[in-house]
Design a protein around this motif. Structure first.
Motif: not given
Length: 143
Positions: A10-16, A18-39
């Motif tokens: 998942h990639n957000s249209s409102r969040a900054p 990413p500074v590399g090749l990774y998504p904002h988040a990845r859902r696995a089952g009912n878990l959502l893992f967010l990549s590192g989020v800065g300001p």
């Protein structure tokens, strides 16, 4: 957005961006893992409240402003991936200056997480990939 039966990015249209090749988040089952989020703010390279010298080193920063921006970015990512702030179950916090910034962070964290209190780990790091003082790594459960 890559997708299969067990995992989806998942990639957000409102969040900054990413500074590399990774998504904002990845859902696995009912878990959502967010990549590192800065300001940082979407579409901007300058970090809110950060003053840099000509060599790109941090001269001064408004840590409280960065905290509010990080929390907003996390909220953007959660919402666009189908989760809510209250779904957060684990937060890992990376600070570049624990001694000076932890009291402010702890105070603001208590305001943002009054009703939902996920597990939390806070560590100090030497630096982060961009001139920021805080980054969050989060896990949410989507019901």
């Amino acid at each position: 957005m890559a997708s299969d039966a067990t995992s989806s990015a998942h990639n957000s249209s409102r969040a900054p961006e990413p500074v590399g090749l990774y998504p904002h988040a990845r859902r696995a089952g009912n878990l959502l893992f967010l990549s590192g989020v800065g300001p940082r703010q979407r579409g901007e390279k300058q970090v809110p409240g950060v003053e840099l010298d000509t060599a790109g080193r941090i001269v001064a920063y408004d840590f409280e402003r960065q905290c509010h921006a990080v929390f907003q970015n996390v909220r953007y990512i959660l919402e666009e991936a189908g989760a809510r702030w209250e779904d957060l179950v684990d937060v890992t916090v990376y600070l570049t200056n624990m001694r000076n910034d932890f009291p402010t962070y702890n105070r603001l964290y208590a305001q943002y997480f009054q009703s939902n209190q996920p597990c939390r780990t806070t560590v100090e790091v030497n630096c982060l990939p961009t001139p920021i003082a805080i980054e969050l790594k989060c896990i949410a459960v989507i019901s």
